[in-house]
Each structure stands twice: as C-alpha cells, then as structure tokens.
Design an enzyme around this catalytic site. Structure first.
Site, PDB file in Angstrom:
ATOM      1  N   ASP A   1       0.820  -1.212   0.000  1.00 42.07           N
ATOM      2  CA  ASP A   1       0.000   0.000   0.000  1.00 42.07           C
ATOM      3  C   ASP A   1       0.854   1.263   0.000  1.00 42.07           C
ATOM      4  O   ASP A   1       2.073   1.210   0.228  1.00 42.07           O
ATOM      5  CB  ASP A   1      -0.958  -0.001   1.203  1.00 42.07           C
ATOM      6  CG  ASP A   1      -0.329  -0.581   2.479  1.00 42.07           C
ATOM      7  OD1 ASP A   1       0.906  -0.566   2.578  1.00 42.07           O
ATOM      8  OD2 ASP A   1      -1.071  -1.038   3.350  1.00 42.07           O
TER       9      ASP A   1
ATOM     10  N   HIS B   1      -7.317  -4.965   9.771  1.00 46.19           N
ATOM     11  CA  HIS B   1      -6.994  -4.746   8.356  1.00 46.19           C
ATOM     12  C   HIS B   1      -5.716  -5.468   7.950  1.00 46.19           C
ATOM     13  O   HIS B   1      -4.820  -5.700   8.754  1.00 46.19           O
ATOM     14  CB  HIS B   1      -6.960  -3.249   7.995  1.00 46.19           C
ATOM     15  CG  HIS B   1      -5.796  -2.458   8.497  1.00 46.19           C
ATOM     16  ND1 HIS B   1      -5.849  -1.092   8.706  1.00 46.19           N
ATOM     17  CD2 HIS B   1      -4.514  -2.809   8.816  1.00 46.19           C
ATOM     18  CE1 HIS B   1      -4.670  -0.666   9.104  1.00 46.19           C
ATOM     19  NE2 HIS B   1      -3.847  -1.678   9.190  1.00 46.19           N
TER      20      HIS B   1
ATOM     21  N   GLU C   1      -9.666  -2.102   5.029  1.00 44.33           N
ATOM     22  CA  GLU C   1     -10.335  -1.849   6.297  1.00 44.33           C
ATOM     23  C   GLU C   1     -11.551  -2.779   6.434  1.00 44.33           C
ATOM     24  O   GLU C   1     -11.982  -3.387   5.440  1.00 44.33           O
ATOM     25  CB  GLU C   1     -10.779  -0.380   6.352  1.00 44.33           C
ATOM     26  CG  GLU C   1      -9.642   0.634   6.167  1.00 44.33           C
ATOM     27  CD  GLU C   1      -8.734   0.779   7.390  1.00 44.33           C
ATOM     28  OE1 GLU C   1      -8.472  -0.223   8.087  1.00 44.33           O
ATOM     29  OE2 GLU C   1      -8.254   1.896   7.645  1.00 44.33           O
TER      30      GLU C   1
ATOM     31  N   ASN D   1      -7.651  -3.033  13.892  1.00 41.56           N
ATOM     32  CA  ASN D   1      -9.030  -3.270  13.445  1.00 41.56           C
ATOM     33  C   ASN D   1      -9.133  -4.488  12.525  1.00 41.56           C
ATOM     34  O   ASN D   1     -10.173  -4.734  11.928  1.00 41.56           O
ATOM     35  CB  ASN D   1      -9.582  -2.025  12.733  1.00 41.56           C
ATOM     36  CG  ASN D   1      -8.773  -1.677  11.482  1.00 41.56           C
ATOM     37  OD1 ASN D   1      -7.833  -2.386  11.130  1.00 41.56           O
ATOM     38  ND2 ASN D   1      -9.134  -0.601  10.818  1.00 41.56           N
TER      39      ASN D   1
HETATM   40  C1  F6R Z   1       1.421  -1.564   6.116  1.00 41.49           C
HETATM   41  C2  F6R Z   1       0.171  -2.300   6.153  1.00 41.49           C
HETATM   42  C3  F6R Z   1      -0.651  -2.408   7.404  1.00 41.49           C
HETATM   43  C4  F6R Z   1       0.186  -2.779   8.634  1.00 41.49           C
HETATM   44  C5  F6R Z   1      -0.679  -2.821   9.879  1.00 41.49           C
HETATM   45  C6  F6R Z   1       0.129  -3.092  11.130  1.00 41.49           C
HETATM   46  O1  F6R Z   1       2.000  -1.626   4.830  1.00 41.49           O
HETATM   47  O2  F6R Z   1      -0.228  -2.781   5.146  1.00 41.49           O
HETATM   48  O3  F6R Z   1      -1.651  -3.380   7.207  1.00 41.49           O
HETATM   49  O4  F6R Z   1       0.786  -4.023   8.430  1.00 41.49           O
HETATM   50  O5  F6R Z   1      -1.347  -1.596  10.041  1.00 41.49           O
HETATM   51  O6  F6R Z   1       0.957  -2.012  11.390  1.00 41.49           O
HETATM   52  P1  F6R Z   1       2.081  -2.105  12.539  1.00 41.49           P
HETATM   53  O7  F6R Z   1       3.026  -3.156  12.084  1.00 41.49           O
HETATM   54  O8  F6R Z   1       2.716  -0.748  12.546  1.00 41.49           O
HETATM   55  O9  F6R Z   1       1.372  -2.462  13.782  1.00 41.49           O
END
Ligand code: F6R
Length: 252
Positions: free
Chosen positions: A75, A147, A152, A145
């Site tokens: 992303d 994702h 989301e 959440n």
């Molecule tokens: C980032 C991504 C998100 C993260 C997720 C966890 O490229 O795709 O899905 O993997 O938000 O983030 P952290 O590792 O910072 O807890």
C-alpha cells in the site's frame, strides 16, 4: 515453539518478536536460495522492522541475496508529493531497499498519486503484479481493526488494488509519523484482499498485547469481511507468527 492452538488459521507462537522475525527471515533465506527470482509482497509498519533488520544482517554476511528478486509493497498513501519522507516508498528505502541488493527497478509500490488518478494507478499495479507472474511469498502485518494492507473492515473478499478511505483507528495509529492526526492522508491505494489471497504463500506477523484481541478474532472467529485478516482462512499456505503477548487470548 508453541503448543498446538485451536485456531482456524495455522499459527506459531515465539517467545519474542525478534525470535519470530528471525524465523520468517530464515524461511525467506531458504526460499531465495532455492529460487532466487522470488516475487515478494511486503508491508511497512512497526511489525516488520526486526525482520528487515535480519534480512540486512543476512545480506551483509553474504547469506542472502535479493539481486534477482522483485518486490511489491501492499500500500501507499495518496496525495503525497513523490519523495515525501513520510511515504511508504521513503520508509522502505530507508528500512530495507538502500541496504540490500534488490535492484531499484524491481521494487514496486503504488505511486502516491492524486485521488483522481487512483483508479488508473490501481490498474497499472495489478497489471505489474500479473506480468511478474504473481506474488510468490507475501508478508503481512495486521491492524488493530483487523486490516491487512489497508483493507479496512468491510472490504470485499474479492477486492482488487484500489483507492480506500482510512478508518479512524488507522489514522490514529499513523498520527505520530505525520505529526498529528490532522496531517494523516485520509486515502490510500492498497492491494485488495483478492489480490493478497492470490499469493502462493502468506505469512502474517503480529506482536504485542495491543494485537491480542484482533488476533483472537482473526484466528478463531468465523471468517468475515468485518475482520479482513480472518478472510485468510482457507488459503492453501498461510501462517500467523505471533509472540506470547499477541497470542495471549488464544486458548490451547
Ligand atoms: C502496512 C500495512 C498495514 C500494517 C498494519 C500493522 O504496509 O499494510 O496493514 O501491516 O497496520 O501495522 P504495525 O506493524 O505498525 O502495527
């Protein structure tokens, strides 16, 4: 190593995030040794940091080469200027790309275009993945959440790379990087859940007690679009790698 847990998705519990990261890095090392032109799917965030550090260490010790590999990140935020230090492209450059031998022209992220150009950019990204032969090995983190990527809650199981609106929780989690919630982009491009599910192997890392509740819902609940990570159930080769804190609500 973990006891056998009753989960819908395979998981292994490690004593620490570092132990899990070393195990994932070692799996990738072995895969690359057997098949150097691997196509990788990669995340940003706090979770993969020890994994990227281990890849760099292995590379410096001449134990791992990404010279023939290709990478696709999950992303990117929309509406940032190219080269913005808060972009995921800049983050990947600092955390990994500048320190290993992955050729720059084979590191891919969606471009942080203006929202009006997002549909075209999403099509371009899907096509690039297809032209590379699809993702062989995908690493994910999981949001509080549920994702995966920026899919989301409510994202369709069949979704493809597209523009998404970020949820309040996701914006709050990014506030520190952007110096306040009001500066966090509201929109991003993400690989879709359908795109992610086409990867041949999927590994998901989740660490820390803040992830315990969502890990429990993702791994033990009915698969539902309300918990995007739960939709990984049923993939032929998926595994969660947890530490003791993120696994604390899973019963044995
Ligand atoms: C980032 C991504 C998100 C993260 C997720 C966890 O490229 O795709 O899905 O993997 O938000 O983030 P952290 O590792 O910072 O807890």
């Amino acid at each position: 190593m973990s006891p056998t847990l009753r989960t819908r998705i395979a998981c292994t519990v490690y004593p620490s995030p570092r132990a899990a990261a070393l195990a994932v890095a070692d799996e990738l090392r072995v895969r690359l040794a057997g098949y150097p032109s691997l196509v990788l799917g990669l995340p940003t965030g706090n979770t993969p940091v020890p994994f990227y550090q281990e890849l760099i260490r292995l590379h410096r010790a001449s134990l791992l080469s990404l010279a023939q590999a290709t990478s696709f990140n999950l992303d990117e935020y929309l509406g940032l200027a190219p080269g913005d230090p808060r972009s995921f492209r800049a983050w990947m450059q600092a955390q990994l790309f500048s320190q290993v031998d992955l050729p720059a022209n084979r590191t891919h992220l969606p471009d942080p275009v203006e929202p009006a150009a997002a549909a075209e950019e999403s099509r371009r990204y899907e096509l690039l993945i297809r032209e590379a032969g699809g993702v062989d090995w995908m690493l994910l983190g999981i949001g509080r959440n549920g994702h995966i990527g920026f899919n989301e809650p409510g994202s369709p199981r069949t979704s493809r790379t597209r523009l998404v609106e970020l949820e309040a929780k996701t914006i709050a989690d990014a506030a520190k990087t952007f110096g306040g919630e009001q500066h966090v982009p509201r929109r991003a491009i993400t690989m879709g859940i359908g795109t992610i599910l086409e990867a041949r192997a999927i590994r998901v890392m989740a660490f820390g007690s803040a992830k315990a509740e969502i890990v429990q819902r993702a791994l033990t609940g009915e698969p539902t679009e309300l918990v995007p990570a739960s939709l990984l159930a049923g993939h032929a080769d998926v595994r969660f790698l947890l530490d003791t804190e993120s696994a604390r609500l899973l019963s044995q």
